[in-house]
Write a protein that holds these residues in place. Structure first.
Motif, PDB file in Angstrom:
ATOM      1  N   LEU A  38       0.383  -1.361  -0.336  1.00 16.74           N
ATOM      2  CA  LEU A  38       0.179   0.219   0.163  1.00 16.74           C
ATOM      3  C   LEU A  38       0.694   1.516   0.015  1.00 16.74           C
ATOM      4  O   LEU A  38       0.623   2.208  -0.752  1.00 16.74           O
ATOM      5  N   HIS A  39       1.655   1.064   1.323  1.00 17.78           N
ATOM      6  CA  HIS A  39       2.850   2.634   1.090  1.00 17.78           C
ATOM      7  C   HIS A  39       2.995   3.105  -0.421  1.00 17.78           C
ATOM      8  O   HIS A  39       4.063   2.757  -0.929  1.00 17.78           O
ATOM      9  N   GLY A  40       2.648   4.523  -0.291  1.00 15.76           N
ATOM     10  CA  GLY A  40       2.833   5.193  -1.195  1.00 15.76           C
ATOM     11  C   GLY A  40       2.104   5.976  -2.398  1.00 15.76           C
ATOM     12  O   GLY A  40       2.284   5.873  -3.477  1.00 15.76           O
ATOM     13  N   ARG A  41       1.832   4.478  -2.743  1.00 14.85           N
ATOM     14  CA  ARG A  41       0.547   4.086  -3.987  1.00 14.85           C
ATOM     15  C   ARG A  41      -0.579   4.108  -4.158  1.00 14.85           C
ATOM     16  O   ARG A  41      -1.351   5.075  -3.010  1.00 14.85           O
ATOM     17  N   THR A  42      -1.110   4.447  -5.380  1.00 15.88           N
ATOM     18  CA  THR A  42      -2.740   5.197  -5.553  1.00 15.88           C
ATOM     19  C   THR A  42      -3.408   4.044  -5.207  1.00 15.88           C
ATOM     20  O   THR A  42      -3.060   3.016  -5.822  1.00 15.88           O
ATOM     21  N   ASP A  43      -4.472   4.146  -5.039  1.00 18.56           N
ATOM     22  CA  ASP A  43      -5.220   3.273  -4.945  1.00 18.56           C
ATOM     23  C   ASP A  43      -6.251   2.842  -6.156  1.00 18.56           C
ATOM     24  O   ASP A  43      -6.486   1.816  -6.016  1.00 18.56           O
ATOM     25  N   ARG A  44      -5.818   3.869  -6.845  1.00 22.14           N
ATOM     26  CA  ARG A  44      -6.162   3.158  -8.209  1.00 22.14           C
ATOM     27  C   ARG A  44      -5.859   1.499  -8.888  1.00 22.14           C
ATOM     28  O   ARG A  44      -5.223   0.613  -9.424  1.00 22.14           O
ATOM     29  N   GLY A  45      -4.286   1.911  -8.539  1.00 20.78           N
ATOM     30  CA  GLY A  45      -3.440   1.138  -8.795  1.00 20.78           C
ATOM     31  C   GLY A  45      -3.634   0.034  -8.279  1.00 20.78           C
ATOM     32  O   GLY A  45      -3.044  -1.639  -7.931  1.00 20.78           O
ATOM     33  N   ILE A  46      -3.666   0.393  -6.933  1.00 22.40           N
ATOM     34  CA  ILE A  46      -3.667  -0.747  -5.541  1.00 22.40           C
ATOM     35  C   ILE A  46      -5.277  -1.644  -5.855  1.00 22.40           C
ATOM     36  O   ILE A  46      -4.998  -2.629  -5.467  1.00 22.40           O
ATOM     37  N   MET A  47      -6.009  -1.076  -6.291  1.00 21.50           N
ATOM     38  CA  MET A  47      -7.721  -1.764  -6.183  1.00 21.50           C
ATOM     39  C   MET A  47      -7.000  -2.975  -7.448  1.00 21.50           C
ATOM     40  O   MET A  47      -7.750  -4.425  -7.453  1.00 21.50           O
ATOM     41  N   SER A  48      -6.580  -2.645  -8.543  1.00 19.60           N
ATOM     42  CA  SER A  48      -6.410  -3.275 -10.181  1.00 19.60           C
ATOM     43  C   SER A  48      -5.634  -4.546  -9.114  1.00 19.60           C
ATOM     44  O   SER A  48      -5.593  -5.633 -10.062  1.00 19.60           O
ATOM     45  N   GLU A  49      -4.470  -4.398  -8.606  1.00 14.02           N
ATOM     46  CA  GLU A  49      -3.741  -5.200  -8.258  1.00 14.02           C
ATOM     47  C   GLU A  49      -3.921  -6.546  -6.906  1.00 14.02           C
ATOM     48  O   GLU A  49      -3.942  -7.220  -7.221  1.00 14.02           O
ATOM     49  N   LEU A  50      -4.894  -5.352  -6.388  1.00 12.19           N
ATOM     50  CA  LEU A  50      -6.001  -6.890  -5.773  1.00 12.19           C
ATOM     51  C   LEU A  50      -6.888  -7.853  -6.277  1.00 12.19           C
ATOM     52  O   LEU A  50      -6.743  -8.755  -5.860  1.00 12.19           O
ATOM     53  N   LEU A  51      -7.487  -6.997  -6.450  1.00  9.27           N
ATOM     54  CA  LEU A  51      -8.501  -7.611  -7.612  1.00  9.27           C
ATOM     55  C   LEU A  51      -8.069  -8.902  -9.110  1.00  9.27           C
ATOM     56  O   LEU A  51      -7.960 -10.459  -8.518  1.00  9.27           O
ATOM     57  N   GLU A  52      -6.454  -8.211  -9.537  1.00 14.37           N
ATOM     58  CA  GLU A  52      -6.225  -9.312 -10.377  1.00 14.37           C
ATOM     59  C   GLU A  52      -5.695 -10.411  -9.948  1.00 14.37           C
ATOM     60  O   GLU A  52      -5.303 -12.004 -10.359  1.00 14.37           O
ATOM     61  N   GLY A  53      -4.488 -10.671  -8.683  1.00 16.10           N
ATOM     62  CA  GLY A  53      -4.372 -11.219  -7.739  1.00 16.10           C
ATOM     63  C   GLY A  53      -5.057 -12.536  -7.453  1.00 16.10           C
ATOM     64  O   GLY A  53      -4.699 -13.788  -7.428  1.00 16.10           O
ATOM     65  N   ALA A  54      -6.344 -11.805  -7.507  1.00 14.22           N
ATOM     66  CA  ALA A  54      -6.900 -13.222  -7.033  1.00 14.22           C
ATOM     67  C   ALA A  54      -8.008 -13.794  -7.896  1.00 14.22           C
ATOM     68  O   ALA A  54      -8.908 -14.848  -8.493  1.00 14.22           O
ATOM     69  N   GLY A  55      -7.449 -13.102  -9.702  1.00 11.79           N
ATOM     70  CA  GLY A  55      -7.864 -13.743 -10.900  1.00 11.79           C
ATOM     71  C   GLY A  55      -9.781 -13.121 -11.035  1.00 11.79           C
ATOM     72  O   GLY A  55     -10.008 -13.752 -12.064  1.00 11.79           O
ATOM     73  N   ILE A  56      -9.339 -11.389 -10.475  1.00 12.72           N
ATOM     74  CA  ILE A  56     -11.015 -11.068 -10.985  1.00 12.72           C
ATOM     75  C   ILE A  56     -10.974  -9.824 -11.636  1.00 12.72           C
ATOM     76  O   ILE A  56      -9.635  -9.386 -11.361  1.00 12.72           O
TER      77      ILE A  56
END
Length: 224
Positions: A38-56
């Protein structure tokens, strides 16, 4: 003066990350969704990675649904955790806010809604006239263009030496370098002084408690 939020102004005790992970697992009914950096990143990038990491698929629809659930959960997480305003923040903001030459803005990886929720919780939202937020780019340094656009709309003929990024990570320093402005880095977010200096920060402090010294550095070419 463009301030980051998490690790610079406040320590929310993990409320943002906790609310986001819970929101994702609940909405997509997937308990295997794992935390991401999370640290220093944008929510747009964080959310995309969160979903894509779970195959969503990180589609606009899925991201919008995740945001809605996240914004609903965030106030509860803030109330139940022992977060706090970081040292010297209120005093520094009071001083700068009272100076008509200073224009206080946000440049943060948070979405506009989550930024407001967090700062209203700690009674800091009132200080900021404008903001550049994490929905505008997937990577921190890409906030450079919108940041300059907002600065120019709130200050007539702003000079680079009068614009300062105040943040707590090397990614904040990267943004300042992309904008070709100065960066005041603070160690309250967990990054060491050495790492912030090696990233290129122009000035590094342990916290924002030394108000007068920090103000002198922020406004070196201005006199009353």
């Amino acid at each position: 003066m463009l301030f980051d939020i998490d690790g610079t102004l406040i320590d929310s005790a993990g409320a943002g990350g906790g609310a986001l992970l819970s929101a994702a697992r609940e909405h997509f009914q997937n308990s295997h969704i794992q935390p991401v950096a999370l640290h220093g990143r944008t929510d747009r990038g964080i959310m995309s990675e969160l979903l894509e990491g779970a195959g969503i698929i990180a589609s606009a629809e899925n991201l919008a649904s995740l945001c809605e659930n996240y914004f609903r959960r965030l106030p509860l997480e803030l109330r139940r955790r022992d977060g706090f305003v970081l040292p010297g923040v209120r005093q520094l903001l009071d001083y700068l806010y009272a100076d008509p030459r200073c224009h206080l803005g946000l440049v943060t990886g948070n979405m506009p809604e989550s930024a407001q929720i967090k700062l209203e919780h700690y009674d800091l939202w009132k200080y900021f006239k404008f903001g550049v937020y994490g929905h505008e780019a997937p990577h921190r340094h890409q906030l450079s263009e919108p940041a300059w656009r907002y600065v120019r709309s709130h200050a007539s003929n702003p000079l680079p030496q009068h614009v300062v990024i105040i943040g707590d990570t090397p990614l904040d320093v990267d943004l300042a370098m992309a904008m070709e402005v100065r960066c005041l880095a603070v160690c309250t977010g967990g990054c060491s002084e050495a790492s912030l200096r090696s990233a290129g920060a122009h000035h590094v402090v342990s916290d924002l408690a030394e108000t007068e010294t920090i103000v002198r550095w922020l406004t070196p070419t201005r006199s009353k």
